[in-house]
Design an enzyme around this catalytic site. Sequence first.
Site, PDB file in Angstrom:
ATOM      1  N   ARG A 115       0.818  -1.211   0.000  1.00 20.82           N
ATOM      2  CA  ARG A 115       0.000   0.000   0.000  1.00 20.82           C
ATOM      3  C   ARG A 115       0.847   1.254   0.000  1.00 20.82           C
ATOM      4  O   ARG A 115       2.046   1.217   0.286  1.00 20.82           O
ATOM      5  CB  ARG A 115      -0.923   0.015   1.225  1.00 20.82           C
ATOM      6  CG  ARG A 115      -0.181   0.000   2.555  1.00 20.82           C
ATOM      7  CD  ARG A 115      -1.167  -0.126   3.700  1.00 20.82           C
ATOM      8  NE  ARG A 115      -0.489  -0.115   5.000  1.00 20.82           N
ATOM      9  CZ  ARG A 115      -0.885   0.630   6.029  1.00 20.82           C
ATOM     10  NH1 ARG A 115      -1.912   1.427   5.914  1.00 20.82           N
ATOM     11  NH2 ARG A 115      -0.250   0.577   7.175  1.00 20.82           N
ATOM     12  N   THR A 125      11.766   3.791   9.580  1.00 19.95           N
ATOM     13  CA  THR A 125      11.379   3.045   8.371  1.00 19.95           C
ATOM     14  C   THR A 125      11.737   3.820   7.097  1.00 19.95           C
ATOM     15  O   THR A 125      11.577   5.039   7.036  1.00 19.95           O
ATOM     16  CB  THR A 125       9.865   2.776   8.409  1.00 19.95           C
ATOM     17  OG1 THR A 125       9.567   2.038   9.588  1.00 19.95           O
ATOM     18  CG2 THR A 125       9.422   1.981   7.183  1.00 19.95           C
ATOM     19  N   LYS A 153      14.566   0.276   9.205  1.00 26.83           N
ATOM     20  CA  LYS A 153      13.686  -0.779   8.707  1.00 26.83           C
ATOM     21  C   LYS A 153      13.424  -0.502   7.236  1.00 26.83           C
ATOM     22  O   LYS A 153      12.840   0.526   6.875  1.00 26.83           O
ATOM     23  CB  LYS A 153      12.381  -0.777   9.504  1.00 26.83           C
ATOM     24  CG  LYS A 153      11.364  -1.764   8.970  1.00 26.83           C
ATOM     25  CD  LYS A 153      10.361  -2.076  10.037  1.00 26.83           C
ATOM     26  CE  LYS A 153       9.122  -2.702   9.467  1.00 26.83           C
ATOM     27  NZ  LYS A 153       8.234  -3.195  10.514  1.00 26.83           N
ATOM     28  N   LYS A 211      11.772  -1.243   3.707  1.00 29.33           N
ATOM     29  CA  LYS A 211      10.627  -1.883   3.060  1.00 29.33           C
ATOM     30  C   LYS A 211      11.050  -2.438   1.695  1.00 29.33           C
ATOM     31  O   LYS A 211      11.571  -1.691   0.847  1.00 29.33           O
ATOM     32  CB  LYS A 211       9.494  -0.864   2.885  1.00 29.33           C
ATOM     33  CG  LYS A 211       8.854  -0.425   4.210  1.00 29.33           C
ATOM     34  CD  LYS A 211       8.068  -1.548   4.865  1.00 29.33           C
ATOM     35  CE  LYS A 211       7.215  -1.034   6.019  1.00 29.33           C
ATOM     36  NZ  LYS A 211       6.470  -2.139   6.682  1.00 29.33           N
ATOM     37  N   ASP A 241      11.568  -5.634   5.663  1.00 33.73           N
ATOM     38  CA  ASP A 241      10.154  -6.020   5.743  1.00 33.73           C
ATOM     39  C   ASP A 241       9.595  -6.156   4.335  1.00 33.73           C
ATOM     40  O   ASP A 241       9.455  -5.167   3.619  1.00 33.73           O
ATOM     41  CB  ASP A 241       9.362  -4.971   6.531  1.00 33.73           C
ATOM     42  CG  ASP A 241       7.940  -5.442   6.829  1.00 33.73           C
ATOM     43  OD1 ASP A 241       7.550  -6.526   6.333  1.00 33.73           O
ATOM     44  OD2 ASP A 241       7.217  -4.740   7.558  1.00 33.73           O
ATOM     45  N   GLU A 271      11.185  -9.496   7.985  1.00 31.36           N
ATOM     46  CA  GLU A 271       9.806  -9.547   8.454  1.00 31.36           C
ATOM     47  C   GLU A 271       8.858 -10.004   7.341  1.00 31.36           C
ATOM     48  O   GLU A 271       8.959  -9.540   6.207  1.00 31.36           O
ATOM     49  CB  GLU A 271       9.429  -8.125   8.895  1.00 31.36           C
ATOM     50  CG  GLU A 271       8.355  -8.033   9.920  1.00 31.36           C
ATOM     51  CD  GLU A 271       8.187  -6.590  10.385  1.00 31.36           C
ATOM     52  OE1 GLU A 271       7.028  -6.151  10.438  1.00 31.36           O
ATOM     53  OE2 GLU A 271       9.190  -5.918  10.687  1.00 31.36           O
ATOM     54  N   ASP A 299       4.652 -11.047  11.007  1.00 29.27           N
ATOM     55  CA  ASP A 299       3.911  -9.823  11.340  1.00 29.27           C
ATOM     56  C   ASP A 299       2.436  -9.997  10.949  1.00 29.27           C
ATOM     57  O   ASP A 299       1.597 -10.310  11.802  1.00 29.27           O
ATOM     58  CB  ASP A 299       4.537  -8.607  10.646  1.00 29.27           C
ATOM     59  CG  ASP A 299       3.769  -7.319  10.933  1.00 29.27           C
ATOM     60  OD1 ASP A 299       2.837  -7.343  11.755  1.00 29.27           O
ATOM     61  OD2 ASP A 299       4.093  -6.267  10.330  1.00 29.27           O
ATOM     62  N   LYS A 302       1.212  -5.904  17.270  1.00 29.51           N
ATOM     63  CA  LYS A 302       0.655  -4.553  17.107  1.00 29.51           C
ATOM     64  C   LYS A 302      -0.702  -4.518  17.785  1.00 29.51           C
ATOM     65  O   LYS A 302      -1.537  -5.408  17.560  1.00 29.51           O
ATOM     66  CB  LYS A 302       0.508  -4.197  15.622  1.00 29.51           C
ATOM     67  CG  LYS A 302       1.841  -4.060  14.903  1.00 29.51           C
ATOM     68  CD  LYS A 302       1.658  -3.876  13.412  1.00 29.51           C
ATOM     69  CE  LYS A 302       3.015  -3.789  12.725  1.00 29.51           C
ATOM     70  NZ  LYS A 302       2.917  -4.005  11.260  1.00 29.51           N
ATOM     71  N   ASP A 346       9.528  -1.086  17.037  1.00 28.79           N
ATOM     72  CA  ASP A 346       9.390  -0.497  15.697  1.00 28.79           C
ATOM     73  C   ASP A 346       8.231   0.483  15.761  1.00 28.79           C
ATOM     74  O   ASP A 346       7.123   0.190  15.345  1.00 28.79           O
ATOM     75  CB  ASP A 346       9.133  -1.618  14.673  1.00 28.79           C
ATOM     76  CG  ASP A 346       8.809  -1.073  13.298  1.00 28.79           C
ATOM     77  OD1 ASP A 346       9.279   0.025  12.955  1.00 28.79           O
ATOM     78  OD2 ASP A 346       8.071  -1.752  12.553  1.00 28.79           O
ATOM     79  N   ASP A 356       8.068   4.075  14.870  1.00 24.40           N
ATOM     80  CA  ASP A 356       8.382   5.396  14.324  1.00 24.40           C
ATOM     81  C   ASP A 356       7.199   6.066  13.644  1.00 24.40           C
ATOM     82  O   ASP A 356       7.324   7.177  13.155  1.00 24.40           O
ATOM     83  CB  ASP A 356       9.542   5.280  13.327  1.00 24.40           C
ATOM     84  CG  ASP A 356       9.204   4.343  12.161  1.00 24.40           C
ATOM     85  OD1 ASP A 356       8.544   3.322  12.400  1.00 24.40           O
ATOM     86  OD2 ASP A 356       9.606   4.640  11.022  1.00 24.40           O
TER      87      ASP A 356
HETATM   88 MG   LIG Z   1       5.645  -5.474   9.034  1.00 21.88          MG
END
Ligand SMILES: [Mg+2]
Length: 359
Positions: A19, A130, A155, A157, A184, A212, A237, A261, A314, A316
Amino acid sequence: MRTRPYEGRLRAPFVTARRRVETVTGVLVGIELADGTVGFGSAAETYAVTGESAASITAAVRGPIAAALTEGSRPVRGHAEAVAGACVANAGAKAAVDVALHDAWARQLGIPLATALGGDVATPLHGDMTISLTDPEDMAARAAGAADRGHDTLKIKLGSDWRVDLERLRAVVDAAPDAALRLDANQGWDVKTAIRIITAIEEAGLPVQLVEQPVDRRDLTGLGEVTRAVGTPIMADEAVSGPEDALDIVAGRCADLLNIKLAKCGGIRQALAIADIAAAGGIECMVGAMMEPRISVTAAAHVAAAHPNITLLDLDSAEWVDDPGLADKGYSMDGSLMRLHEGPGIGFEELSPTERTPS
Ligand SMILES: [Mg+2]
């Protein structure tokens, strides 16, 4: 119980394999106890993960969840269980109310939420920053900028074409050579691709701490295959949205680490249950957040400070939001170090309606 819509613009687009987000739209929740104590929580619209919109969050909070809470007086745990059982799904809405309940409880006690949960706020928490999934040059520039601002853990992506992902990673390593890297893929690879790219990363000796959610969240068998095929720790995750998932992953040895989360699992009570299950299986946990308001992030940090099996952070996402009304609330950042404030609860006061009216 009160709800208020929330909208915050991001300082830069947040882009993953699944996304692209440019604003945070959500709901702030306030709960007032009979003695006048008020607690706060929040939830963000996250179609890609929890399937919730701001409208559905508001409807769930004001409908079945409110109805379950007004059924009588009981200790905070009883209320938290009522929230969890009020309806199916709606994890973000449940998390917002569960956090507000726990915040009010800790305020009544006059201590920080982390302390009420058995931890403390004295020890700083160590987080990451991230880097969105864009082209290699842009990711390198953002990584260099984050390293300059004192972030020693990034992190990254990934999760698209694996050859370009390797280019992205090499560019980031060149730009921020001293940073520890978490990758991730947000479910973006299949099993063979994941094993291929992680093996290539290991052979190149790149400084990767963990990877991840390499594969689809429903494919626990595939997640386990990746975990067993590589030396790099693999974190679940999207595959872990509650204690039941945690039990499956731990029992099947499908991952080396879990990412908790609050908005995925429905709040603090469920998050602590996941951390306990993981501890029993010898698996450590990270606490993360959706792209969501600072109240949610602060609550997650209090949970991290309270549970010894939560060893990675994580959180941020609030740093991405241009949010002057909340900027100094809850915690302060110093590079990768997060220091929770020492006041009661999670440290948010009632905000004036004008500050939070969506633009
Ligand atoms: Mg994740």
